[in-house]
Design a protein around this motif. Structure first.
Motif, PDB file in Angstrom:
ATOM      1  N   LYS A   1       1.112  -1.156  -0.094  1.00 56.19           N
ATOM      2  CA  LYS A   1       0.266   0.018  -0.162  1.00 56.19           C
ATOM      3  C   LYS A   1       1.243   1.210   0.031  1.00 56.19           C
ATOM      4  O   LYS A   1       0.785   2.085  -0.688  1.00 56.19           O
ATOM      5  N   LYS A   2       1.773   1.051   0.764  1.00 49.44           N
ATOM      6  CA  LYS A   2       2.608   2.128   0.847  1.00 49.44           C
ATOM      7  C   LYS A   2       3.836   2.733  -0.243  1.00 49.44           C
ATOM      8  O   LYS A   2       4.483   3.727  -0.733  1.00 49.44           O
ATOM      9  N   MET A   3       3.340   1.568  -1.290  1.00 47.85           N
ATOM     10  CA  MET A   3       4.602   2.043  -1.976  1.00 47.85           C
ATOM     11  C   MET A   3       4.480   2.451  -3.491  1.00 47.85           C
ATOM     12  O   MET A   3       3.962   2.186  -4.775  1.00 47.85           O
ATOM     13  N   THR A   4       3.336   3.899  -3.101  1.00 48.05           N
ATOM     14  CA  THR A   4       2.853   4.734  -4.330  1.00 48.05           C
ATOM     15  C   THR A   4       4.452   5.515  -4.013  1.00 48.05           C
ATOM     16  O   THR A   4       4.100   6.152  -5.190  1.00 48.05           O
ATOM     17  N   ASP A   5       5.209   5.649  -3.726  1.00 52.06           N
ATOM     18  CA  ASP A   5       6.151   7.012  -3.408  1.00 52.06           C
ATOM     19  C   ASP A   5       7.043   5.970  -3.151  1.00 52.06           C
ATOM     20  O   ASP A   5       8.018   5.313  -2.995  1.00 52.06           O
ATOM     21  N   PRO A   6       8.456   6.206  -4.806  1.00 54.31           N
ATOM     22  CA  PRO A   6       9.310   6.223  -5.212  1.00 54.31           C
ATOM     23  C   PRO A   6      10.407   6.033  -4.171  1.00 54.31           C
ATOM     24  O   PRO A   6      11.178   5.166  -3.910  1.00 54.31           O
ATOM     25  N   SER A   7      10.752   7.245  -3.053  1.00 56.68           N
ATOM     26  CA  SER A   7      11.372   6.558  -1.869  1.00 56.68           C
ATOM     27  C   SER A   7      11.414   6.379  -1.198  1.00 56.68           C
ATOM     28  O   SER A   7      12.384   5.316  -0.537  1.00 56.68           O
ATOM     29  N   TYR A   8       9.947   5.455  -0.542  1.00 54.31           N
ATOM     30  CA  TYR A   8       9.336   4.341  -0.347  1.00 54.31           C
ATOM     31  C   TYR A   8       9.869   2.806  -0.684  1.00 54.31           C
ATOM     32  O   TYR A   8      10.133   1.732  -0.376  1.00 54.31           O
ATOM     33  N   ILE A   9       9.202   3.222  -2.024  1.00 53.04           N
ATOM     34  CA  ILE A   9       9.742   1.397  -2.804  1.00 53.04           C
ATOM     35  C   ILE A   9      11.610   1.353  -2.372  1.00 53.04           C
ATOM     36  O   ILE A   9      11.491   0.301  -2.253  1.00 53.04           O
ATOM     37  N   ALA A  10      12.165   2.236  -2.279  1.00 52.00           N
ATOM     38  CA  ALA A  10      13.341   2.299  -2.605  1.00 52.00           C
ATOM     39  C   ALA A  10      13.748   1.660  -0.878  1.00 52.00           C
ATOM     40  O   ALA A  10      15.025   0.964  -1.124  1.00 52.00           O
ATOM     41  N   ALA A  11      13.330   2.324  -0.332  1.00 53.01           N
ATOM     42  CA  ALA A  11      14.177   2.246   1.113  1.00 53.01           C
ATOM     43  C   ALA A  11      13.605   0.424   1.227  1.00 53.01           C
ATOM     44  O   ALA A  11      14.219   0.042   2.178  1.00 53.01           O
ATOM     45  N   TYR A  12      12.125   0.205   1.531  1.00 52.96           N
ATOM     46  CA  TYR A  12      12.089  -0.808   0.885  1.00 52.96           C
ATOM     47  C   TYR A  12      13.254  -1.929   1.090  1.00 52.96           C
ATOM     48  O   TYR A  12      12.937  -2.576   1.062  1.00 52.96           O
ATOM     49  N   PHE A  13      12.897  -1.836  -0.563  1.00 50.50           N
ATOM     50  CA  PHE A  13      13.770  -3.442  -1.444  1.00 50.50           C
ATOM     51  C   PHE A  13      14.807  -3.136  -0.804  1.00 50.50           C
ATOM     52  O   PHE A  13      15.963  -3.731  -1.070  1.00 50.50           O
ATOM     53  N   ILE A  14      16.425  -2.222  -0.351  1.00 54.55           N
ATOM     54  CA  ILE A  14      17.661  -2.065   0.065  1.00 54.55           C
ATOM     55  C   ILE A  14      17.414  -2.680   1.599  1.00 54.55           C
ATOM     56  O   ILE A  14      18.773  -3.450   1.340  1.00 54.55           O
TER      57      ILE A  14
END
Length: 950
Positions: free
Chosen positions: A111-124
């Motif tokens: 749900k939170k992965m609408t924001d590119p920086s969050y996507i990056a943070a999560y997968f990193i």
RNA sequence: GCAGGGGUGGCGGAGUUUGGUCAAACGCGGCAGACUCAAGAUCUGCUGGCCAUAGGCCUGCGUGAGUUCAAAUCUCUCCCCCUGCACCA
């Protein structure tokens, strides 16, 4: 059973606590390993284990060979994928949600992965965990993302250098284009993900008789212009007369093509007209001056090419068919005779199969002959004509030779280039782009066209000087495996202009046009060098990272003090960055997949040459194959992508690593297979159980079989070392793992029981397991009573003194004896039903050895016998007789290393073993003393066998 | 089409650089035996084809030719398969 989870967690923590993988500048020789970074929104699957794990194996190996090794890893986020990913999440795209579920991403995270920086943070975070759990010996402090502002500063600096050297150019470029969205379209932007294939064609100008205008015909085969008999248009399409570009001339093309072609040239429509108007005209063939009519062609499509076609009835089934049909309908006002321009040699093609039967008149019209082959004629349906066309084009292009004056004997492709060049030069033709696989539709529904983009920025990899240096330097680079060299050389030759600025996406702004973003492969060509300083500049404000700083750190321009002043960065930090770069970046290895040879890896070499001093150019590139899942390529559509985390949880990191990294040699695809992993686990357990049973072994004097084990070990180390140096991991690990287990089993079957020998053997094997199975290696190493880290130990040395060819030969003799005897016993048992009761093994006399060795040395019967003249122990008569027999296969006669006594002792010692293998009594005898009638058959290293049956 | 890679047992794949001593390492599958109440696991052995039957011979490495005393290996020919062909990571 080995509890992989437990030992993995244990050693991962121990390594972390000891910080043994954190790379710091030291006195030791440095070595740096990098693997292509993953895209940040891609959850790791077992395919990733291949490149990262291979790199890790090298890192660990090099560490054991005495290097201070740095293995960093970062993440790629440049371009459109992360944005597209966020967009899909936002729109609640079920496909992507399902995909993420496969990788166990919880719904609240999705749900939170609408924001590119969050996507990056999560997968990193997730990927970092997985690197650790995979046992990669990475230095986590140096991780960064391609869109970090500090890294962007470096990219900007890099492009400043490229610009300074004149490697950035601006020009025209054809791209797939959506007229609706006004945007370039790549594969991902089209319906059904088709790549818009752009092809260059030639458009030939046919002057209209007594009129100041031209018919413009697009063609793939300009060389057939000599055979043009007429022009075809579609009689029901609207046409236009127009200006194209600014040559001031007027052209007839279809209305539909004018619509499309306007994206690649300025088109000014003067007047619209019906095809009927064109049919009244005649044209002039520019090469022959012949006056040719314009006729209606049933197959001509207005929206393909220019909608005007030149007709070559001799070589094009469609043209031939169209003319025939017109003739039959009585619509031909004049006779039109096909003109043959090229010929296919007899015996070279399918058409010649029937050539014997074909009438000469048919062979004058190959297009007709091809239709005949297919048992059809001018009335064939379009599909048949299409088929005949493909067949004819193919064969003529392959085997055809021109018969036109001035081009005689030329192959078709050769003639094509020549004719094309001549037409263009004389202004009788222009170049034109077509969408080869039209129609292609944009996702928005509009049909994709070719647009020639003006003002496109390129990196000019075609620059001669740059290309030459790259080509020359490539020759000195180590490429693993070396057979990729051809591909690399081809890539350097082929790579030319690369469009570098994009309108959309994440990334670094293109310095020469700040409205554009640097394309995502182009911003990642020298990023590995940034790892040397990434942890140091993490907290430096990006605006301080001026070109001065990078010039000094990466090129040694200026001095630290001045740079500190001009950038306001701490002097000691500036100095430290330079030192770190100089230390780490000399000896490097780059790891990636074969799909990147033609772009990333080649650009990597090019850019290093452009940017850095020679000492820091790449030293080694290793290319690894892909991972197949149970024989199939992994793909989303097959739903067989295996998340890395699943593989590790299910089988453990080490068995997975051994399976994927060491399961195939470097460039071959490796297969993730449950069976194979089980097999690996069994062998690891065998090694561990052997260690657990060490205390049951003896501590007495070494026996013959112990020497054998040591000898095998020595050979194994030599071979494994050789293979590790070229990263032939499969070959290395069949020796290290599979063969070791076989050898230990044989050792025990031969009643080997020395604690010290087994311990030495396993110690070395376990250390050699370290690069690929680090946790199990570490665990067994400690079980053996060591307190150091196997990860920090030296690679075992090959002790040549352990090598014992005699004992190995004797053991081979035992094996071959068992094998031979088995054959005979099986045979006799089948025949007589009797069981073997006793086996006499008769070892050949020494005089035979002398003779064999003499023959092996002299390779001449006479000379060999002469050399034995003075020897009283050799019976001349018998020797001559035996020599005669051996003479037939003189080339196969080899030197014998063992004496009769040694052979006897060796077999005698193994008598129990042989007896057990064959389930019968065994007696070993000397040839001279044996009472057996078969005794004289004994040869060195091939004792005579006499078997009693009961 | 162009470029790169490849075609070897039932399968995955070694062997090709440096021609011979090597066809098939290693693994999977299959078969037989041991253990077991049984299954599984494990261990041992066999496993290209054909003919022999005392340890042997013949035939086989996509097709066809060539070089050589000798070819999976070198040369040429043809057929087939995989991958890539760009602004897209």
């Amino acid at each position: 059973m080995i509890d992989y989870k437990e030992i993995e967690a244990k050693w991962q923590k121990a390594w972390d606590d000891a910080k043994i993988f954190e790379g710091e500048v030291s006195d030791k020789p440095a070595y740096m390993v990098t693997a292509a970074w993953p895209y940040v929104n891609t959850p790791l699957h077992i395919g990733h284990l291949r490149a990262f794990g291979t790199a890790d194996a090298l890192a660990r190996y090099k560490r054991m060979r005495g290097f201070n090794v740095l293995y960093p890893m970062g993440f790629h986020a440049t371009g459109t994928p992360v944005l597209a990913f966020a967009k899909r999440i936002k729109s609640n795209d079920q496909d992507i949600v399902d995909e993420l579920h496969v990788f166990h991403v919880p719904d609240e995270e999705i749900k939170k992965m609408t924001d590119p920086s969050y996507i990056a943070a999560y997968f990193i975070k997730e990927s970092g965990q997985l690197y650790r759990r995979s046992g990669f010996s990475m230095d986590p402090r140096r991780s960064f993302v391609s869109i970090d502002p500090t890294f962007s500063k470096m990219v900007e600096w890099q492009f400043g250098i490229l610009d300074g050297k004149g490697f950035l150019t601006k020009g025209k470029h054809p791209v797939g284009w959506c007229p609706n969205e006004n945007n370039a379209v790549g594969m991902h932007d089209t319906k059904h993900d088709v790549e818009p294939e752009i092809e260059q064609e030639v458009a030939i100008k046919f002057k209209v008789d007594s009129e100041d205008a031209f018919m413009l015909c697009t063609t793939y085969r300009p060389e057939t212009i000599f055979g043009v008999t007429n022009i075809f248009v579609n009689s029901s399409e609207p046409y236009v007369i127009c200006n194209i570009g600014d040559d001031g001339k007027r052209y007839y093309i279809s209305k539909a093509s004018a619509q499309v072609l306007k994206y690649q040239a300025k088109i000014e429509v003067i007047e619209e007209l019906s095809a009927q108007k064109l049919l009244e005209k005649n044209c002039i063939n520019p090469v022959s001056g012949n006056r040719i009519p314009v006729l209606p062609g049933f197959f001509v499509k207005g929206d393909v090419g220019t909608g005007v076609v030149m007709s070559v009835p001799a070589h094009a089934p469609f043209d031939y068919a169209a003319l025939e049909r017109l003739r039959k309908e009585g619509r031909l006002k004049q006779e039109i005779k096909p003109i043959k321009v090229l010929e296919v040699q007899i015996g070279r093609s399918l058409s010649d199969v029937s050539a014997g039967e074909a009438k000469p008149s048919q062979m004058d019209v190959p297009a007709f002959a091809y239709l005949e082959i297919l048992h059809t004629n001018a009335d064939a349906i379009d599909d048949m004509l299409e088929f005949a066309t493909k067949l004819e084009y193919r064969e003529e292009s392959h085997w055809g030779k021109m018969i036109v004056k001035g081009y005689e004997g030329m192959s078709e492709p050769e003639a094509r280039e020549k004719v094309k060049g001549e037409l263009l030069e004389k202004g009788d033709a222009m170049e034109m782009y077509v969408l080869q696989n039209a129609p292609v539709y944009c996702r928005c529904g509009y049909e994709v066209v070719v647009k020639v983009v003006e003002d496109q920025w390129f990196i000019d990899y075609g620059n001669e000087g740059w290309k030459d240096s790259t080509r020359a330097f490539l020759k000195q680079m180590r490429l693993l495996p070396d057979k990729t060299r051809n591909a690399f050389e081809a890539a350097v030759d082929w790579i030319d202009l690369r469009a570098v600025a994009r309108a959309q996406g994440l990334g670094t702004k293109f310095p020469l046009d700040r409205t554009k973003i640097i394309e995502s492969l182009s911003d990642s060509t020298i990023y590995m060098s940034f790892y040397t300083i990434s942890h140091l500049v993490k907290d430096v404000p990006p605006e301080k990272l001026k070109p001065d700083f990078f010039d000094f750190v990466f090129r040694g321009v200026g001095d630290a003090e001045k740079v500190a002043q001009s950038t306001d960065i701490d002097y000691s930090l500036v100095k430290k960055c330079r030192e770190s770069f100089e230390y780490w970046y000399r000896d490097t290895s780059r790891h990636s997949g074969p799909d990147l040879i033609y772009n990333h890896l080649t650009m990597y070499v090019y850019n290093h040459i452009a940017v850095f001093d020679r000492a820091y150019w790449p030293k080694q590139i290793a290319v690894n194959g892909f991972v197949l899942s149970e024989g199939e390529k992994m793909s989303k559509s097959l739903g067989n992508i295996i998340p890395l985390v699943d593989a590790i949880n299910k089988y453990g990191a080490d068995p997975s690593r051994l399976n994927i990294i060491a399961g195939a040699d470097l460039l071959n695809d490796s297969e993730y297979s449950e069976k194979a992993i089980r097999g690996i686990q069994e062998r690891l357990e065998y090694l561990m159980n052997t260690v657990l049973g060490l205390d049951k072994l003896e501590s007495g004097e070494l026996k013959r079989i112990d020497y054998w084990l040591y000898s095998k070990l020595s050979g194994k180390i030599e071979l494994a070392t050789k293979y590790m140096d070229t990263l032939e991991l499969r070959s290395a690990y069949t020796g290290i793992l599979y063969d070791s287990v076989l050898e230990l089993r044989r050792y025990f079957a031969r009643k080997g029981s020395s604690e010290i020998a087994v311990k030495d053997f396993i110690s070395a094997v376990v250390l050699m397991l370290q690069p690929v199975a680090p946790h199990v290696s570490e665990e067994i190493w400690h079980m053996l009573g060591n307190y150091t880290f196997a990860s920090a130990e030296k690679w075992p040395a090959d002790n040549r003194e352990m090598r014992n060819e005699k004992v190995e030969a004797e053991e081979e003799l035992v094996d071959s004896t068992v094998e031979d005897a088995k054959q005979v016993i099986a045979l006799m048992q089948k025949k007589s039903g009797k069981k073997a009761s006793k086996l006499h093994i008769i070892v050949a006399s020494d005089w035979k050895r002398k003779l064999v060795n003499a023959l092996a040395k002299e390779k001449d019967v006479g000379k060999a016998l002469d050399s034995l003249q003075g020897d009283t122990k050799v019976d001349k008569e018998q020797a001559a007789k035996l020599a005669g027999v051996l003479a037939k296969r003189l080339n196969e006669v080899e030197l014998v290393k063992t004496t009769q006594l040694e052979e006897f002792d060796g077999v005698e010692e193994a008598a129990d073993y042989i007896s057990k293998q064959l389930e019968c009594d065994v007696s070993v005898e000397m040839e001279e003393k044996s009472k057996s009638q078969r005794a004289s058959r004994a040869m060195p290293m091939k004792p005579s066998l006499d078997i009693e049956f009961a």
